[in-house]
Motif scaffolding. Structure first.
Motif, PDB file in Angstrom:
ATOM      1  N   GLU A 226       0.719  -1.260  -0.060  1.00  0.00           N
ATOM      2  CA  GLU A 226       0.097  -0.094   0.187  1.00  0.00           C
ATOM      3  C   GLU A 226       0.839   1.235   0.104  1.00  0.00           C
ATOM      4  OE1 GLU A 226      -3.306   1.007  -0.295  1.00  0.00           O
ATOM      5  OE2 GLU A 226      -3.104  -0.913  -1.214  1.00  0.00           O
ATOM      6  N   ASN A 227       1.869   1.147   0.875  1.00  0.00           N
ATOM      7  CA  ASN A 227       2.882   2.401   1.018  1.00  0.00           C
ATOM      8  C   ASN A 227       3.363   2.734  -0.542  1.00  0.00           C
ATOM      9  OD1 ASN A 227       4.317   4.210   2.835  1.00  0.00           O
ATOM     10  ND2 ASN A 227       6.207   3.120   1.810  1.00  0.00           N
ATOM     11  N   THR A 228       3.917   1.705  -1.169  1.00  0.00           N
ATOM     12  CA  THR A 228       4.527   1.940  -2.454  1.00  0.00           C
ATOM     13  C   THR A 228       3.625   2.475  -3.346  1.00  0.00           C
ATOM     14  OG1 THR A 228       5.602  -0.192  -2.092  1.00  0.00           O
ATOM     15  CG2 THR A 228       5.695   0.495  -4.151  1.00  0.00           C
ATOM     16  N   ARG A 229       2.316   2.046  -3.279  1.00  0.00           N
ATOM     17  CA  ARG A 229       1.240   2.483  -4.086  1.00  0.00           C
ATOM     18  C   ARG A 229       1.132   4.120  -4.046  1.00  0.00           C
ATOM     19  NH1 ARG A 229      -4.619  -0.571  -4.102  1.00  0.00           N
ATOM     20  NH2 ARG A 229      -5.624   0.580  -5.682  1.00  0.00           N
ATOM     21  N   HIS A 230       0.943   4.466  -3.052  1.00  0.00           N
ATOM     22  CA  HIS A 230       0.620   5.662  -2.600  1.00  0.00           C
ATOM     23  C   HIS A 230       1.733   6.601  -2.897  1.00  0.00           C
ATOM     24  CE1 HIS A 230      -2.700   4.124   0.208  1.00  0.00           C
ATOM     25  NE2 HIS A 230      -3.205   4.713  -0.842  1.00  0.00           N
ATOM     26  N   LEU A 231       2.932   6.018  -2.560  1.00  0.00           N
ATOM     27  CA  LEU A 231       3.970   6.915  -2.923  1.00  0.00           C
ATOM     28  C   LEU A 231       4.163   7.200  -4.550  1.00  0.00           C
ATOM     29  CD1 LEU A 231       7.067   8.046  -2.047  1.00  0.00           C
ATOM     30  CD2 LEU A 231       8.010   6.025  -2.836  1.00  0.00           C
ATOM     31  N   LEU A 232       4.064   6.035  -5.144  1.00  0.00           N
ATOM     32  CA  LEU A 232       4.172   6.304  -6.548  1.00  0.00           C
ATOM     33  C   LEU A 232       3.094   7.049  -7.234  1.00  0.00           C
ATOM     34  CD1 LEU A 232       6.387   4.270  -6.624  1.00  0.00           C
ATOM     35  CD2 LEU A 232       5.271   3.109  -8.827  1.00  0.00           C
ATOM     36  N   SER A 233       1.934   6.873  -6.695  1.00  0.00           N
ATOM     37  CA  SER A 233       0.601   7.896  -7.044  1.00  0.00           C
ATOM     38  C   SER A 233       1.113   9.258  -7.021  1.00  0.00           C
ATOM     39  CB  SER A 233      -0.637   7.504  -6.401  1.00  0.00           C
ATOM     40  OG  SER A 233      -0.877   6.177  -6.941  1.00  0.00           O
ATOM     41  N   GLY A 234       1.548   9.444  -5.676  1.00  0.00           N
ATOM     42  CA  GLY A 234       2.057  10.811  -5.280  1.00  0.00           C
ATOM     43  C   GLY A 234       3.149  11.409  -5.903  1.00  0.00           C
ATOM     44  N   LEU A 235       3.975  10.677  -6.406  1.00  0.00           N
ATOM     45  CA  LEU A 235       5.231  10.980  -7.307  1.00  0.00           C
ATOM     46  C   LEU A 235       4.483  11.541  -8.567  1.00  0.00           C
ATOM     47  CD1 LEU A 235       8.063   8.563  -6.355  1.00  0.00           C
ATOM     48  CD2 LEU A 235       7.923  10.938  -5.774  1.00  0.00           C
ATOM     49  N   TYR A 236       3.640  10.793  -9.165  1.00  0.00           N
ATOM     50  CA  TYR A 236       3.222  10.892 -10.311  1.00  0.00           C
ATOM     51  C   TYR A 236       2.444  12.301 -10.492  1.00  0.00           C
ATOM     52  CZ  TYR A 236       1.186   9.727 -14.941  1.00  0.00           C
ATOM     53  OH  TYR A 236       1.093   9.952 -16.504  1.00  0.00           O
ATOM     54  N   THR A 237       1.580  12.349  -9.626  1.00  0.00           N
ATOM     55  CA  THR A 237       0.680  13.573  -9.384  1.00  0.00           C
ATOM     56  C   THR A 237       1.463  14.823  -9.250  1.00  0.00           C
ATOM     57  OG1 THR A 237      -0.969  12.213  -7.914  1.00  0.00           O
ATOM     58  CG2 THR A 237      -1.189  14.651  -8.098  1.00  0.00           C
ATOM     59  N   ALA A 256       3.575  -1.000  -7.432  1.00  0.00           N
ATOM     60  CA  ALA A 256       3.751  -0.302  -8.662  1.00  0.00           C
ATOM     61  C   ALA A 256       2.696  -0.670  -9.341  1.00  0.00           C
ATOM     62  CB  ALA A 256       5.159  -0.372  -8.952  1.00  0.00           C
ATOM     63  N   ILE A 257       2.466  -1.941  -9.641  1.00  0.00           N
ATOM     64  CA  ILE A 257       1.139  -2.170 -10.415  1.00  0.00           C
ATOM     65  C   ILE A 257      -0.083  -1.781 -10.129  1.00  0.00           C
ATOM     66  CG2 ILE A 257      -0.192  -4.201 -11.194  1.00  0.00           C
ATOM     67  CD1 ILE A 257       2.490  -5.964 -11.056  1.00  0.00           C
ATOM     68  N   LYS A 258      -0.462  -1.469  -8.946  1.00  0.00           N
ATOM     69  CA  LYS A 258      -1.596  -0.949  -8.491  1.00  0.00           C
ATOM     70  C   LYS A 258      -1.464   0.567  -8.507  1.00  0.00           C
ATOM     71  CE  LYS A 258      -2.880  -4.507  -5.107  1.00  0.00           C
ATOM     72  NZ  LYS A 258      -4.154  -4.815  -5.711  1.00  0.00           N
ATOM     73  N   ALA A 259      -0.453   1.041  -8.594  1.00  0.00           N
ATOM     74  CA  ALA A 259      -0.441   2.552  -8.772  1.00  0.00           C
ATOM     75  C   ALA A 259      -0.541   2.831 -10.149  1.00  0.00           C
ATOM     76  CB  ALA A 259       1.025   3.054  -8.172  1.00  0.00           C
ATOM     77  N   ALA A 260      -0.008   2.414 -10.999  1.00  0.00           N
ATOM     78  CA  ALA A 260      -0.109   2.252 -12.471  1.00  0.00           C
ATOM     79  C   ALA A 260      -1.778   2.250 -12.773  1.00  0.00           C
ATOM     80  CB  ALA A 260       0.330   1.122 -13.332  1.00  0.00           C
ATOM     81  N   LEU A 265      -1.975   4.146 -16.055  1.00  0.00           N
ATOM     82  CA  LEU A 265      -1.088   4.022 -16.821  1.00  0.00           C
ATOM     83  C   LEU A 265      -1.360   2.476 -17.377  1.00  0.00           C
ATOM     84  CD1 LEU A 265       2.080   5.555 -15.118  1.00  0.00           C
ATOM     85  CD2 LEU A 265       0.672   6.581 -17.228  1.00  0.00           C
ATOM     86  N   SER A 266      -1.044   2.103 -18.725  1.00  0.00           N
ATOM     87  CA  SER A 266      -1.044   0.853 -19.081  1.00  0.00           C
ATOM     88  C   SER A 266       0.320  -0.012 -18.965  1.00  0.00           C
ATOM     89  CB  SER A 266      -1.556   0.678 -20.452  1.00  0.00           C
ATOM     90  OG  SER A 266      -0.387   0.902 -21.230  1.00  0.00           O
ATOM     91  N   ILE A 267      -0.032  -0.998 -18.467  1.00  0.00           N
ATOM     92  CA  ILE A 267       1.408  -2.261 -18.305  1.00  0.00           C
ATOM     93  C   ILE A 267       1.376  -3.055 -19.467  1.00  0.00           C
ATOM     94  CG2 ILE A 267       2.361  -3.614 -16.720  1.00  0.00           C
ATOM     95  CD1 ILE A 267       1.456  -2.108 -14.302  1.00  0.00           C
ATOM     96  N   PRO A 268       2.148  -3.286 -20.099  1.00  0.00           N
ATOM     97  CA  PRO A 268       3.594  -2.651 -20.072  1.00  0.00           C
ATOM     98  C   PRO A 268       3.755  -1.430 -20.982  1.00  0.00           C
ATOM     99  CG  PRO A 268       3.588  -4.650 -21.521  1.00  0.00           C
ATOM    100  CD  PRO A 268       2.396  -4.560 -21.106  1.00  0.00           C
TER     101      PRO A 268
END
Lengths: 335, 335
Positions: A226-237, A256-260, A265-268
């Motif tokens: 969860e923490n990673t998810r939020h960090l990445l979303s935050g960085l992106y925002t 990261a996948i969840k954040a995408a 964002l589409s993976i890959p």
DNA sequence: TTGTAGGCGTTATCAG
DNA sequence: CTGATAACGCCTACAA
């Protein structure tokens, strides 16, 4: 519980002879041997390990230390270690230390108290970044051989079995670059030995391909989805852009996948993701996660093999390197 | 390595006094006590566990047996058991038996040989469905107390700590029914104790709600994501219909989620999915998995508490039941 | 080939 | 409060 005297009495021989039978000494006549064995069987005799240990000062036991055996990677390692040790005739003493230095020290002392024949320390998280904080391990190695699994420390009686973490990350990063990615985010969880090796691999690949290393793209964070998810979303925002993520742990990659998905964002396509450890988690995500497999099984088997070799007085290299392999799934697209 | 005689000599008291200091006997004068302690410290004295064990016939060690410590649920259990045992002053002997009966028997014998003070058998997969195949456990219990974690077996010296698996599955199945689901698929992996308890819960819920039990909706299968995925897709293709899936393991549920995607079913709209164990996997899927949490931590702590109580001669119930709880995430929709 | 006896390091039981 | 001394069960010279 019957002891060697009971057997002796019942079978009409001395305890010395019983002991010889017990230890498969060749100088016992077939007849007496069979007689003694029969009595042992009849009385359900089991030699007392304490008495034996007292004389021999060994109990054919190896201490396994890890920070947290519920971590999927460590759990696997502990499993394979136990299996392999048993195959070689050794039992396992398990000890989970947690992450605090003082606890590690206490537990190590405790486990030595138990007169284990050797020690296997699993996971680079057992090693402190600061070298003098690892002195207690060197001290322990003066009593019994110490095998480090996924960690390196120099010293007499200390041996290491490690994966080529640096090479693996370097290789996958390079492949991402070759596939056109330029802004590769690197996520890691600890400044531990293997953590730094992986980071080194990342940096090497960038350098080799003439890409400048952007500090913003390197992030140290706790090992939590969860923490990673939020960090990445935050960085992106907040405007940071990246087209690939390399993680030092599968858990980070799951985040990261969840954040995408959060970021649309589409993976890959928009974002490629690479995990580490090729754990069960890699099969649970959607899309399924490409991950670096560090061959825990081989790693564990090698560690045990090396240790038992040391027990037998053989000389082995202080450091053994195992190659790891990339398992490609759906979160990457490169050849 | 210094022994009790060295300490005795150096501090000018008898070995008996040294031993008393060692064991915190109250009848030692403060003065001599301090003197002895100082010498111990100076010489770096550690009592020899073998000698101690020889006299006391115990080494404060508990044997932990499980089929496979790399299984996420068992890994967690092993971790918490180890932690709790240590807290109570016991060390852990780990033993992974695999799934074959003969191996279980061999390992149990081996571990008894080590003179452990007690035994914890983790996971219902250690118990054989056929009761007489579990005789070796009863035999072991005649030597040392045996705690079963997530399994039940009657016999002297055998104690159980279990979750209310039956109740948990019954409850969640009932809630699915109340939310309008009629054709609930039940997937399970083994005819083990808890496996059968869960199945019982499923059947009870159907019965209580007047739904006839359809044999086609109950499936026994290996604990594997891909395999589950294909099985479900296959069943669906061949015409079987279902609007909910209850699984005895999170892994099966992960397979079900993937199958739903294959079949073009939306979750939780067309299909609701419930897993079991509330493992890390539940957080990795998309959508995230609703799962029954069986409170491994509580379960482990209770097992250790009970065992140490037995060591102290306390009387404890033969069976202790822990309640589990449903953790709702995105694969279900009910109140 | 077999038996005797001493030692491994503690703890516990007696006397003092 | 403290000290001798006998277990605990096994291994292994050394003798026979």
């Amino acid at each position: 519980m019957p002891n060697i005297y009971d057997i002796s009495e019942r079978s009409g021989v001395s305890i010395a002879t019983v002991s010889r039978v017990l230890n498969g000494s060749p100088k016992v006549s077939e007849a007496t041997k069979n007689k003694v064995l029969a009595v042992m069987d009849e009385l359900g005799y089991t030699p007392n390990v304490f008495a034996r240990g007292l004389g021999l000062n060994t109990m054919n036991t190896v201490g396994i230390m890890c920070s947290d055996s519920s971590d999927p990677f460590l759990a696997n390692a502990v499993y394979y270690l136990e299996q392999n040790l048993r195959k070689h005739g050794y039992d396992s003493f398990l000890c989970c230390t947690g992450y605090e230095l003082q606890n590690k020290k206490n537990y190590l002392e405790l486990i030595l108290t138990k007169r284990v024949d050797g020690l296997i320390l699993v996971g680079s998280s057992l090693l402190e970044p600061n070298d003098e904080d690892n002195l207690y391990i060197k001290e322990a190695a003066s009593h019994v051989p110490v095998m480090l699994m996924n960690g390196v420390l120099k010293g007499a009686g200390i041996y290491s079995v490690v994966c080529d973490d640096c090479g693996a990350v370097s290789s996958v990063t390079e492949r991402l670059i070759k596939s056109g990615r330029k802004r590769i985010l690197y996520l890691y969880t600890a400044e531990s030995g293997s953590g730094l090796q992986k980071l080194k691999g990342y940096k090497e690949a960038l350098k080799a391909n003439g890409i400048k290393c952007d500090k913003d793209l390197i992030r140290l964070l706790p090992c939590d989805i969860e923490n990673t998810r939020h960090l990445l979303s935050g960085l992106y925002t907040s405007g940071l852009r990246f087209d690939a993520v390399v993680c030092s742990e599968d858990r980070l990659a799951v985040g990261a996948i969840k954040a995408a998905k959060d970021m649309g964002l589409s993976i890959p396509g928009d974002l490629q993701v690479v995990g580490y450890n090729n754990s069960l988690l890699a099969l649970c995500t959607d899309p399924e996660l490409t991950s670096i497999d560090n061959h825990v099984e081989t790693l564990s088997a090698t560690a045990v093999k090396c240790l038992t070799d040391v027990f037998q007085g053989k000389r082995i290299p202080a450091k053994t390197i195992i190659q790891n392999a990339l398992v490609q799934r759906e979160t990457t697209r490169f050849q």
